[in-house]
Design a protein around this motif. Sequence first.
Motif, PDB file in Angstrom:
ATOM      1  N   ALA A  28      -4.585 -23.066  -6.054  1.00 11.59           N
ATOM      2  CA  ALA A  28      -5.366 -21.882  -6.426  1.00 11.59           C
ATOM      3  C   ALA A  28      -6.343 -21.493  -5.331  1.00 11.59           C
ATOM      4  N   ILE A  29      -7.046 -22.474  -4.769  1.00 18.50           N
ATOM      5  CA  ILE A  29      -8.046 -22.179  -3.740  1.00 18.50           C
ATOM      6  C   ILE A  29      -7.400 -21.554  -2.511  1.00 18.50           C
ATOM      7  N   PHE A  30      -6.340 -22.188  -2.021  1.00 24.81           N
ATOM      8  CA  PHE A  30      -5.698 -21.656  -0.821  1.00 24.81           C
ATOM      9  C   PHE A  30      -4.973 -20.341  -1.100  1.00 24.81           C
ATOM     10  N   THR A  31      -4.465 -20.190  -2.322  1.00 23.51           N
ATOM     11  CA  THR A  31      -3.841 -18.917  -2.683  1.00 23.51           C
ATOM     12  C   THR A  31      -4.877 -17.812  -2.701  1.00 23.51           C
ATOM     13  N   LEU A  32      -6.064 -18.104  -3.246  1.00 27.59           N
ATOM     14  CA  LEU A  32      -7.135 -17.114  -3.279  1.00 27.59           C
ATOM     15  C   LEU A  32      -7.567 -16.723  -1.866  1.00 27.59           C
ATOM     16  N   VAL A  33      -7.713 -17.716  -0.994  1.00 28.01           N
ATOM     17  CA  VAL A  33      -8.081 -17.421   0.402  1.00 28.01           C
ATOM     18  C   VAL A  33      -7.005 -16.571   1.065  1.00 28.01           C
ATOM     19  N   SER A  34      -5.745 -16.980   0.862  1.00 28.09           N
ATOM     20  CA  SER A  34      -4.628 -16.235   1.438  1.00 28.09           C
ATOM     21  C   SER A  34      -4.557 -14.813   0.890  1.00 28.09           C
ATOM     22  N   LYS A  35      -4.732 -14.679  -0.436  1.00 22.23           N
ATOM     23  CA  LYS A  35      -4.690 -13.353  -1.053  1.00 22.23           C
ATOM     24  C   LYS A  35      -5.863 -12.492  -0.594  1.00 22.23           C
ATOM     25  N   PHE A  36      -7.015 -13.126  -0.380  1.00 21.17           N
ATOM     26  CA  PHE A  36      -8.169 -12.380   0.125  1.00 21.17           C
ATOM     27  C   PHE A  36      -7.866 -11.838   1.525  1.00 21.17           C
ATOM     28  N   LEU A  37      -7.297 -12.682   2.371  1.00 17.99           N
ATOM     29  CA  LEU A  37      -6.913 -12.222   3.710  1.00 17.99           C
ATOM     30  C   LEU A  37      -5.827 -11.150   3.625  1.00 17.99           C
ATOM     31  N   GLY A  38      -4.898 -11.344   2.667  1.00 22.19           N
ATOM     32  CA  GLY A  38      -3.864 -10.335   2.457  1.00 22.19           C
ATOM     33  C   GLY A  38      -4.460  -9.018   1.996  1.00 22.19           C
ATOM     34  N   PHE A  39      -5.522  -9.110   1.189  1.00 18.82           N
ATOM     35  CA  PHE A  39      -6.221  -7.906   0.721  1.00 18.82           C
ATOM     36  C   PHE A  39      -6.866  -7.185   1.904  1.00 18.82           C
ATOM     37  N   ILE A  40      -7.480  -7.960   2.801  1.00 19.18           N
ATOM     38  CA  ILE A  40      -8.062  -7.373   4.008  1.00 19.18           C
ATOM     39  C   ILE A  40      -6.970  -6.728   4.862  1.00 19.18           C
ATOM     40  N   ARG A  41      -5.829  -7.429   4.965  1.00 22.33           N
ATOM     41  CA  ARG A  41      -4.693  -6.882   5.717  1.00 22.33           C
ATOM     42  C   ARG A  41      -4.266  -5.532   5.151  1.00 22.33           C
ATOM     43  N   GLU A  42      -4.159  -5.440   3.824  1.00 24.77           N
ATOM     44  CA  GLU A  42      -3.747  -4.184   3.201  1.00 24.77           C
ATOM     45  C   GLU A  42      -4.799  -3.096   3.400  1.00 24.77           C
ATOM     46  N   MET A  43      -6.076  -3.476   3.391  1.00 25.16           N
ATOM     47  CA  MET A  43      -7.138  -2.513   3.651  1.00 25.16           C
ATOM     48  C   MET A  43      -6.996  -1.918   5.057  1.00 25.16           C
ATOM     49  N   ILE A  44      -6.694  -2.786   6.022  1.00 23.02           N
ATOM     50  CA  ILE A  44      -6.571  -2.311   7.398  1.00 23.02           C
ATOM     51  C   ILE A  44      -5.318  -1.459   7.563  1.00 23.02           C
ATOM     52  N   VAL A  45      -4.221  -1.887   6.930  1.00 19.61           N
ATOM     53  CA  VAL A  45      -2.989  -1.081   6.970  1.00 19.61           C
ATOM     54  C   VAL A  45      -3.257   0.304   6.390  1.00 19.61           C
ATOM     55  N   ALA A  46      -3.988   0.331   5.269  1.00 21.94           N
ATOM     56  CA  ALA A  46      -4.310   1.610   4.638  1.00 21.94           C
ATOM     57  C   ALA A  46      -5.155   2.473   5.563  1.00 21.94           C
ATOM     58  N   SER A  47      -6.095   1.838   6.263  1.00 21.75           N
ATOM     59  CA  SER A  47      -6.966   2.579   7.167  1.00 21.75           C
ATOM     60  C   SER A  47      -6.198   3.097   8.384  1.00 21.75           C
ATOM     61  N   LYS A  48      -5.317   2.254   8.923  1.00 18.80           N
ATOM     62  CA  LYS A  48      -4.581   2.625  10.137  1.00 18.80           C
ATOM     63  C   LYS A  48      -3.458   3.611   9.865  1.00 18.80           C
ATOM     64  N   PHE A  49      -2.730   3.395   8.780  1.00 13.86           N
ATOM     65  CA  PHE A  49      -1.514   4.174   8.534  1.00 13.86           C
ATOM     66  C   PHE A  49      -1.580   5.068   7.291  1.00 13.86           C
ATOM     67  N   GLY A  50      -2.610   4.855   6.442  1.00 16.78           N
ATOM     68  CA  GLY A  50      -2.747   5.690   5.267  1.00 16.78           C
ATOM     69  C   GLY A  50      -1.746   5.360   4.183  1.00 16.78           C
ATOM     70  N   SER A  51      -1.470   6.362   3.353  1.00 17.42           N
ATOM     71  CA  SER A  51      -0.533   6.188   2.238  1.00 17.42           C
ATOM     72  C   SER A  51       0.415   7.380   2.224  1.00 17.42           C
ATOM     73  N   GLY A  52       1.167   7.515   3.306  1.00 21.57           N
ATOM     74  CA  GLY A  52       2.079   8.644   3.452  1.00 21.57           C
ATOM     75  C   GLY A  52       3.510   8.208   3.643  1.00 21.57           C
ATOM     76  N   TRP A  53       4.314   9.075   4.238  1.00 21.19           N
ATOM     77  CA  TRP A  53       5.749   8.790   4.335  1.00 21.19           C
ATOM     78  C   TRP A  53       6.055   7.630   5.266  1.00 21.19           C
ATOM     79  N   GLU A  54       5.246   7.446   6.321  1.00 26.05           N
ATOM     80  CA  GLU A  54       5.508   6.326   7.235  1.00 26.05           C
ATOM     81  C   GLU A  54       5.267   4.984   6.553  1.00 26.05           C
ATOM     82  N   THR A  55       4.163   4.901   5.776  1.00 27.93           N
ATOM     83  CA  THR A  55       3.875   3.659   5.059  1.00 27.93           C
ATOM     84  C   THR A  55       4.927   3.398   3.986  1.00 27.93           C
ATOM     85  N   ASP A  56       5.345   4.463   3.309  1.00 28.20           N
ATOM     86  CA  ASP A  56       6.442   4.330   2.338  1.00 28.20           C
ATOM     87  C   ASP A  56       7.679   3.745   3.000  1.00 28.20           C
ATOM     88  N   THR A  57       7.964   4.247   4.196  1.00 23.04           N
ATOM     89  CA  THR A  57       9.153   3.803   4.937  1.00 23.04           C
ATOM     90  C   THR A  57       9.059   2.327   5.286  1.00 23.04           C
TER      91      THR A  57
END
Length: 526
Positions: A28-57
């Motif tokens: 649970a602890i390592f999953t939470l840490v990993s998911k938190f980092l994954g959440f940060i990753r998704e935040m950055i992806v959203a910031s860099k690429f948005g939520s449009g056709w390229e991200t869908d692709t």
Amino acid sequence: MLWPFNIGSGVKKVRGTKKAAKSAAIIAIFTLVSKFLGFIREMIVASKFGSGWETDTYVVSMTATVIIMSIVGDALDTTLIPIFSEIEGKMGRKEKLKYMNNVVNVIFFITIILAVVGYFLSPLTISILAKGFKGEQFDLAVKLNRIGVPIIIFLGLNYVYSGFLQSDEKFFAPAANGIPFNIIYIIFLFLFSYKFGMEGLMATGIIAIFVQWLVLVPSTKRSGYKWSFQFDLKDKYLYKSIILTIPVLIGSSIDQINTIVNKTLASSLRAGSISALNYASRVSDIFVSAFAVAIATAVFPMLSNAFNNGKMKEVKEIMAEGINIIIIITVPSTIGIIIFAQPAVKLFFQRGAFGERATLMTSQALVCYSFGLLGLSLRTMATRVYYSLQDMITPMINGMVSVGLNIILNLILIKYMAHSGLALSASISATVTSILLFFQLRRKIGRIGLTRYFTCFVKVFLASVIMGVASWGVYSGLGKFVSDTTMSQFLRLFLSVGMAIIVYMILCTVLKVSEMKTLINRLKNR
């Protein structure tokens, strides 16, 4: 997360329970840490690429890349651990290591074939997963999918090495290897995303999966494993593994049909629908992976051992504790997501290319996914119980029902709710099939304490609703005093959630939710 477990009597039982609790906590602890980092990753992806056709692709291309190995991986996770344990128990450590070599080489050979076939069938795969992709978007999806096919090979090795370590009851490396995976993505997004774009993001996936596997290698060496060429397709345990895998493989394949159907239908909706569903599902998955999967993974060996020793009462007690803890965690999480979905998505995602429309679409999908948190978590636990009883057929049939129901609901709800209808369909089908699993389980092994589960749910639901009203009051009240800066809004949300946790724990104590009281005492001791 299994700290409340205190099943039976005797030193051996207590030690086994403590070991399972420790394993669950590690996962649970390592999953939470990993998911938190994954959440940060998704935040950055959203910031860099948005939520449009390229991200869908990109989302569709990655799905097309890993979908086959996800199906095979689910089956390997279920069958490798008991077979490794059986070989070591009957034939000794040396034979287990020999079998490990055979499995590694066979899986490596199979994944190379799958990667080659996947490369050439990429246009067909994309056309199935995303019927709405045309022209430039279709060409980009095929290109990204072909770049990512080596992921299949390293993903296969990951499953085998993780299964081997878990059979040795070594959970540290398998639980922690998601951390470097996400760190590699974050480094690319910060330093190289502008230069290499979506193609670089897909290539980064190969490196990340490869590093995941490398993290597991030292642990397997310390367990005595050393690679050698062993390739025996006639191995009786390999044959047994295939027999056990078939129903699980079918069940996993059926589950993936939901993914295919959702992606296909979403591809015909407005641009950003697939990305919104992807971001929302990643957030909701944090709760399922960090708690339900951690609990189910840790108790799986305990359930199997109890059943093999004919201790059905112990099986029911282990299951009951796990289920009630899942209820205690997921019900308030659902209420919290419903209340704070939009402000949370705005706070964590809305910047750069991720605008207000993307925030609205993602928060709508997140709310709809949250309705299925409890059902999906309980289904995860129930499925492990069936597997411990060596019943692979019932979960497979249940999966078929889930897919059929999900498709029917998709076709109905998408007309009225667009992409949110797809998320709500998944939640409803997960909840309904979870209930069916438990009623079938009751017929299979007798009384399982459904009244106890329902009582716990009613108390927890009441506490969660009051908690939600109180926390929203705090959030609304603070809105009059804080500015609109990111830090102020983060503090506002943080204080509201903190208040929610305090109110919830007090109410559970007042309502005499016994599992919460025991959990708090265990946490104090820790």
